[in-house]
Structure formats: C-alpha cells, structure tokens
Design an enzyme around this catalytic site. Sequence first.
Site, PDB file in Angstrom:
ATOM      1  N   GLU A  22       0.831  -1.210   0.000  1.00  0.00           N
ATOM      2  CA  GLU A  22       0.000   0.000   0.000  1.00  0.00           C
ATOM      3  C   GLU A  22       0.863   1.258   0.000  1.00  0.00           C
ATOM      4  O   GLU A  22       0.498   2.272  -0.595  1.00  0.00           O
ATOM      5  CB  GLU A  22      -0.904   0.036   1.231  1.00  0.00           C
ATOM      6  CG  GLU A  22      -1.942  -1.059   1.275  1.00  0.00           C
ATOM      7  CD  GLU A  22      -2.733  -1.005   2.557  1.00  0.00           C
ATOM      8  OE1 GLU A  22      -3.884  -0.523   2.510  1.00  0.00           O
ATOM      9  OE2 GLU A  22      -2.193  -1.411   3.614  1.00  0.00           O
ATOM     10  N   TYR A  53      -9.774  28.824   2.859  1.00  0.00           N
ATOM     11  CA  TYR A  53      -9.855  27.379   2.654  1.00  0.00           C
ATOM     12  C   TYR A  53      -8.813  26.910   1.655  1.00  0.00           C
ATOM     13  O   TYR A  53      -8.431  25.746   1.655  1.00  0.00           O
ATOM     14  CB  TYR A  53     -11.265  26.907   2.304  1.00  0.00           C
ATOM     15  CG  TYR A  53     -11.944  27.597   1.151  1.00  0.00           C
ATOM     16  CD1 TYR A  53     -11.603  27.321  -0.164  1.00  0.00           C
ATOM     17  CD2 TYR A  53     -12.968  28.507   1.386  1.00  0.00           C
ATOM     18  CE1 TYR A  53     -12.241  27.945  -1.210  1.00  0.00           C
ATOM     19  CE2 TYR A  53     -13.619  29.136   0.338  1.00  0.00           C
ATOM     20  CZ  TYR A  53     -13.251  28.858  -0.955  1.00  0.00           C
ATOM     21  OH  TYR A  53     -13.887  29.478  -1.994  1.00  0.00           O
ATOM     22  N   GLU A  72      -5.701   7.141  10.817  1.00  0.00           N
ATOM     23  CA  GLU A  72      -5.889   7.874  12.065  1.00  0.00           C
ATOM     24  C   GLU A  72      -4.733   8.852  12.271  1.00  0.00           C
ATOM     25  O   GLU A  72      -4.925   9.999  12.689  1.00  0.00           O
ATOM     26  CB  GLU A  72      -5.946   6.917  13.268  1.00  0.00           C
ATOM     27  CG  GLU A  72      -7.167   6.046  13.329  1.00  0.00           C
ATOM     28  CD  GLU A  72      -7.010   4.701  12.616  1.00  0.00           C
ATOM     29  OE1 GLU A  72      -6.246   4.602  11.615  1.00  0.00           O
ATOM     30  OE2 GLU A  72      -7.663   3.737  13.052  1.00  0.00           O
ATOM     31  N   LYS A  98     -10.337   5.940   3.023  1.00  0.00           N
ATOM     32  CA  LYS A  98      -9.499   5.139   2.131  1.00  0.00           C
ATOM     33  C   LYS A  98     -10.446   4.348   1.237  1.00  0.00           C
ATOM     34  O   LYS A  98     -11.226   3.527   1.725  1.00  0.00           O
ATOM     35  CB  LYS A  98      -8.633   4.198   2.971  1.00  0.00           C
ATOM     36  CG  LYS A  98      -7.733   3.297   2.187  1.00  0.00           C
ATOM     37  CD  LYS A  98      -6.961   2.411   3.159  1.00  0.00           C
ATOM     38  CE  LYS A  98      -5.616   2.065   2.617  1.00  0.00           C
ATOM     39  NZ  LYS A  98      -4.783   1.425   3.631  1.00  0.00           N
TER      40      LYS A  98
END
Length: 116
Positions: A22, A53, A72, A98
Amino acid sequence: MKTKITLETMKFHAFHGVMEEERIVGGTYLADISYTIDTNAVETDRMEDTVSYAGIYDLIKEEMMKPSKLIEHVAGRIAKAVKNKFPQIPEITVKISKLNPPVNGEAGKATVTITS
C-alpha cells in the site's frame, strides 16, 4: 459572527497503509475538513477577516503526501498542522476515507473522523 467552513471530497493519490504494498503502489483517499471560526468577513467581504480554505487545502495536501501506516495518524497530523498554522480555529473535524480498503470482502471505503 461564528462561521463554519467545510471542504468536502478532496481527492488524493497517497501512500498510506499497514501493508508495504500500500505504501509503494498507493491508493485513493478522500479528505473532508470542517472548522468554525469567529469572523466578521460575512460583513466586511475581506479575505484577511477569515481563514482561507485554499490555505487549509494546501496544508492537507502536504500532510496527505507524507506516508503513514494508519489513516488515524494522517487525520491527526492534519488537525495538528491546521491548528498550529491557524490558532484562531478553536475546533476542527477531519475525516479521511481510504477507498477500496484491503479487507477480506467488499468495502467501498474505510473512514476515520477526528475532532480536535
């Protein structure tokens, strides 16, 4: 005036995951962020009276490009970076998803949401 600003469905190709593959091949991630500020920009129409933003997006992109094992951790880094750069933001919610996570079955996405 208290104002909530949200950026939704920012899409990144990044290299996060517990499995080594990954972190080599990468995958598609979505990021959402929401923050509340006390601003008078609703009356002044001046950029310097709010938190851009576009600036928030740049911080998120920078953090998304740093590989991590866990989303996380990515969400936590983003929250910390935004609050460090923009201390006038008292609370922030970060959501990282994900797409097509590696599980023993079919799952569209795995999502972590943190509020800091």
